[in-house]
Scaffold this motif. Structure first.
Motif, PDB file in Angstrom:
ATOM      1  N   ALA A  40      46.966  32.393  38.624  1.00  0.00           N
ATOM      2  CA  ALA A  40      47.832  33.461  38.108  1.00  0.00           C
ATOM      3  C   ALA A  40      48.841  33.862  39.169  1.00  0.00           C
ATOM      4  O   ALA A  40      48.555  33.851  40.368  1.00  0.00           O
ATOM      5  N   GLU A  41      50.030  34.204  38.734  1.00  0.00           N
ATOM      6  CA  GLU A  41      51.107  34.588  39.648  1.00  0.00           C
ATOM      7  C   GLU A  41      50.878  35.989  40.198  1.00  0.00           C
ATOM      8  O   GLU A  41      50.197  36.812  39.585  1.00  0.00           O
ATOM      9  N   VAL A  42      51.507  36.263  41.343  1.00  0.00           N
ATOM     10  CA  VAL A  42      51.493  37.608  41.918  1.00  0.00           C
ATOM     11  C   VAL A  42      52.166  38.552  40.922  1.00  0.00           C
ATOM     12  O   VAL A  42      53.190  38.221  40.340  1.00  0.00           O
ATOM     13  N   GLY A  43      51.589  39.721  40.722  1.00  0.00           N
ATOM     14  CA  GLY A  43      52.144  40.701  39.791  1.00  0.00           C
ATOM     15  C   GLY A  43      51.536  40.639  38.397  1.00  0.00           C
ATOM     16  O   GLY A  43      51.910  41.408  37.526  1.00  0.00           O
ATOM     17  N   THR A  44      50.584  39.721  38.186  1.00  0.00           N
ATOM     18  CA  THR A  44      49.909  39.629  36.892  1.00  0.00           C
ATOM     19  C   THR A  44      48.975  40.826  36.726  1.00  0.00           C
ATOM     20  O   THR A  44      48.210  41.156  37.632  1.00  0.00           O
ATOM     21  N   ILE A  45      49.039  41.470  35.587  1.00  0.00           N
ATOM     22  CA  ILE A  45      48.193  42.638  35.324  1.00  0.00           C
ATOM     23  C   ILE A  45      46.992  42.205  34.498  1.00  0.00           C
ATOM     24  O   ILE A  45      47.139  41.657  33.409  1.00  0.00           O
ATOM     25  N   ILE A  46      45.795  42.464  35.043  1.00  0.00           N
ATOM     26  CA  ILE A  46      44.541  42.174  34.342  1.00  0.00           C
ATOM     27  C   ILE A  46      43.999  43.498  33.835  1.00  0.00           C
ATOM     28  O   ILE A  46      43.863  44.461  34.590  1.00  0.00           O
ATOM     29  N   ILE A  47      43.686  43.540  32.547  1.00  0.00           N
ATOM     30  CA  ILE A  47      43.191  44.766  31.917  1.00  0.00           C
ATOM     31  C   ILE A  47      41.747  44.550  31.475  1.00  0.00           C
ATOM     32  O   ILE A  47      41.426  43.523  30.879  1.00  0.00           O
ATOM     33  N   ALA A  48      40.885  45.514  31.777  1.00  0.00           N
ATOM     34  CA  ALA A  48      39.499  45.491  31.318  1.00  0.00           C
ATOM     35  C   ALA A  48      39.386  46.430  30.122  1.00  0.00           C
ATOM     36  O   ALA A  48      39.917  47.542  30.146  1.00  0.00           O
ATOM     37  N   GLU A  87      27.533  47.824  26.835  1.00  0.00           N
ATOM     38  CA  GLU A  87      28.534  47.188  25.972  1.00  0.00           C
ATOM     39  C   GLU A  87      29.273  46.125  26.793  1.00  0.00           C
ATOM     40  O   GLU A  87      29.300  46.177  28.018  1.00  0.00           O
ATOM     41  N   TYR A  88      29.916  45.186  26.106  1.00  0.00           N
ATOM     42  CA  TYR A  88      30.642  44.127  26.812  1.00  0.00           C
ATOM     43  C   TYR A  88      32.020  44.586  27.271  1.00  0.00           C
ATOM     44  O   TYR A  88      32.745  45.249  26.540  1.00  0.00           O
ATOM     45  N   ILE A  89      32.371  44.184  28.502  1.00  0.00           N
ATOM     46  CA  ILE A  89      33.708  44.362  29.043  1.00  0.00           C
ATOM     47  C   ILE A  89      34.434  43.043  28.789  1.00  0.00           C
ATOM     48  O   ILE A  89      33.910  41.974  29.109  1.00  0.00           O
ATOM     49  N   THR A  90      35.621  43.102  28.224  1.00  0.00           N
ATOM     50  CA  THR A  90      36.453  41.916  28.063  1.00  0.00           C
ATOM     51  C   THR A  90      37.682  42.082  28.955  1.00  0.00           C
ATOM     52  O   THR A  90      38.094  43.203  29.250  1.00  0.00           O
ATOM     53  N   PHE A  91      38.234  40.971  29.391  1.00  0.00           N
ATOM     54  CA  PHE A  91      39.352  40.985  30.328  1.00  0.00           C
ATOM     55  C   PHE A  91      40.564  40.352  29.668  1.00  0.00           C
ATOM     56  O   PHE A  91      40.451  39.314  29.007  1.00  0.00           O
ATOM     57  N   TRP A  92      41.719  40.971  29.861  1.00  0.00           N
ATOM     58  CA  TRP A  92      42.927  40.572  29.154  1.00  0.00           C
ATOM     59  C   TRP A  92      44.111  40.462  30.099  1.00  0.00           C
ATOM     60  O   TRP A  92      44.252  41.245  31.042  1.00  0.00           O
ATOM     61  N   ILE A  93      44.982  39.492  29.831  1.00  0.00           N
ATOM     62  CA  ILE A  93      46.320  39.413  30.411  1.00  0.00           C
ATOM     63  C   ILE A  93      47.238  39.361  29.202  1.00  0.00           C
ATOM     64  O   ILE A  93      47.234  38.380  28.459  1.00  0.00           O
ATOM     65  N   GLY A  94      47.958  40.445  28.991  1.00  0.00           N
ATOM     66  CA  GLY A  94      48.773  40.550  27.778  1.00  0.00           C
ATOM     67  C   GLY A  94      47.869  40.534  26.562  1.00  0.00           C
ATOM     68  O   GLY A  94      46.936  41.319  26.450  1.00  0.00           O
ATOM     69  N   ASP A  95      48.110  39.590  25.643  1.00  0.00           N
ATOM     70  CA  ASP A  95      47.268  39.485  24.445  1.00  0.00           C
ATOM     71  C   ASP A  95      46.287  38.325  24.537  1.00  0.00           C
ATOM     72  O   ASP A  95      45.680  37.939  23.550  1.00  0.00           O
TER      73      ASP A  95
END
Length: 175
Positions: A40-48, A87-95
């Motif tokens: 992944a490139e620098v600046g990529t936002i990972i959302i939990a 509960e499960y945590i899922t990880f997202w980059i965008g959609d």
């Protein structure tokens, strides 16, 4: 004087009623991250997310990595509510969802390499056994718990502020 005592009594009761529960400790993650088998490139936002609600995020500062294992390194901090534990945590980059998913535990820190590959969304359960399991005090089960007798019963916690208010009221009447 009665007015002041009554006001103090009311304030103490409202204070006792307004106390809320302490939120659980966060769950922290760090590791490698790849999108379609490339870092992944620098600046990529990972959302939990837990049940579709965002509970934490981090922005990558190095190619193919998020957070760090060092004591003062930033990590993806997941602040789940008490009712979300397990509960499960899922990880997202965008959609796009990562292949890994993890059960939420309080106060844990885990290295978790995330891979974002189409068709593998949430297919890998990377949950770990909580490290606290060996350090938590042994809580007796129903079979081990002794039956409460009249000498073992304890007053509920909410009685203390009521007793303090009553004492203030009675002391105020003496004057």
């Amino acid at each position: 004087m009665m007015y002041k005592t009554g006001l103090c009594f009311l304030f103490i009761i409202l204070l006792a009623v307004g106390v809320s529960a302490i939120p659980p400790l966060p769950y922290e993650f760090y590791g490698n991250v790849s999108i379609n088998e490339t870092p992944a490139e620098v600046g990529t936002i990972i959302i939990a997310k837990v049940n579709g609600t965002e509970v934490g995020n981090i922005t990558t500062t190095a190619p193919g990595a998020y957070g760090g294992a060092g004591t003062f390194d930033r990590r993806l901090v997941v602040n789940g509510a008490e009712d979300q534990i397990g509960e499960y945590i899922t990880f997202w980059i965008g959609d796009q969802q990562a292949a890994q998913k993890v059960k939420l535990y309080a106060g844990e820190s885990q290295k978790l390499d995330l891979t974002f590959t189409p068709g593998k969304e949430g297919s890998i359960d990377a949950s770990v056994t909580p490290s606290q399991s060996g350090t938590i005090a042994n809580v007796p089960t129903d079979e081990e718990t002794p039956v409460a007798t009249e000498t073992q019963t304890k007053a509920p916690l909410f009685i203390a502020p009521i007793a303090a208010g009553l004492a203030l009221f009675l002391l105020g009447r003496r004057e």
